[in-house]
Design an enzyme around this catalytic site. Structure first.
Site: not given
Ligand code: PGA
Length: 254
Positions: A14, A16, A98, A100, A171, A177, A217
């Protein structure tokens, strides 16, 4: 998903809203293509920003996914892109729900549900994200949050799709993150809960065969544990997927 009887681990990148130039995107893709060992044990899905998709050909190395879709096929929806259009561009997967997007774009469970149904109708496989916040976890509400997201997100989805076309990504929001990750036991109990909810909504067989992947992460040091210790059937990789050589190392672990 079950080619030759093997159920491959699903490793999703991903990206983003990254990287900011096509040149950088192209560099990542080049390194990934040259680096990953093609294996029937792994299915790699790369989800770049829409703009880069026409220039990225997956072929044998990986499939292409998008990070969002709209729920109608076409119409007066300024700024949106439909699952039908994504399919036209050769996209096979869509990340839906997601955290976000739930957080910054006001995506509700009802919207997530419309998007899942639209993706399935257009032969785009949803990577359906669910997860609890730190506060919800502290208040011991994680289970309720996840159950609710799944029940609402899957409303009206016929069972046939679940095993063949749908992937659930667990998740935890607090793990995205941050460098913080749940223990293998935490992940296993959440996967168990997800299967219980699916059993209630559908049946045991569907629940047992539904692929559940983990995101939050993930890096090249912890990736193996999520799969081997926590029993996850794949990984959703954010930050580490922008570091092409690290992403290659993650894929080649399996
Ligand atoms: P990350 O993000 O691996 O940077 O924690 C995962 C995600 O949001 O899909």
């Amino acid at each position: 998903m079950f080619e030759n009887g093997i159920k491959p681990k699903i490793i999703v990148a991903n990206w983003k809203m990254n990287p900011v130039s096509f040149k950088e995107a192209d560099n990542i893709i080049r390194t990934v293509k040259n680096g990953i060992k093609i294996s029937e044990n792994v299915k790699v899905v790369i989800c770049p920003p829409y703009f880069y998709i026409p220039n990225i050909k997956g072929g044998k190395s990986f499939d292409i996914g998008v990070q969002n879709i709209f729920w109608e096929d076409s119409g007066a929806y300024t700024g949106e892109i439909s699952a039908k259009m994504a399919k036209e561009m050769g996209v096979g997967y869509a990340i839906i729900g997601h955290s976000e997007r739930r957080m910054h774009l006001g995506e509700t469970d009802a919207i997530v549900n419309l998007k899942i149904n639209s993706a399935l109708k257009n032969n785009v496989k949803p990577i359906f994200c669910v997860g609890e916040s730190q506060k919800e976890r502290d208040e011991d509400k994680a289970g309720d949050i996840i159950s609710n997201e799944i029940e609402k997100g899957l409303a009206g989805v016929p069972s046939g799709y679940l095993v063949k076309d749908l992937i659930i990504a667990y998740e935890p929001i607090w793990a995205i993150g941050t460098g913080n990750t749940p223990t293998s036991d935490d992940i296993m109990s959440m996967a168990l809960l997800i299967r219980k909810v699916i059993t209630k909504l559908y049946d045991r067989k569907t629940a047992d065969n539904l692929p559940i992947i983990y995101g939050g992460s993930v890096n090249d040091k912890n990736a193996t544990d999520f799969v081997e210790k926590a029993g996850m059937e794949g990984l959703l990789v954010g930050g580490a997927s922008l570091n092409a050589s690290e992403f290659v190392r993650i894929v080649n672990l399996f």
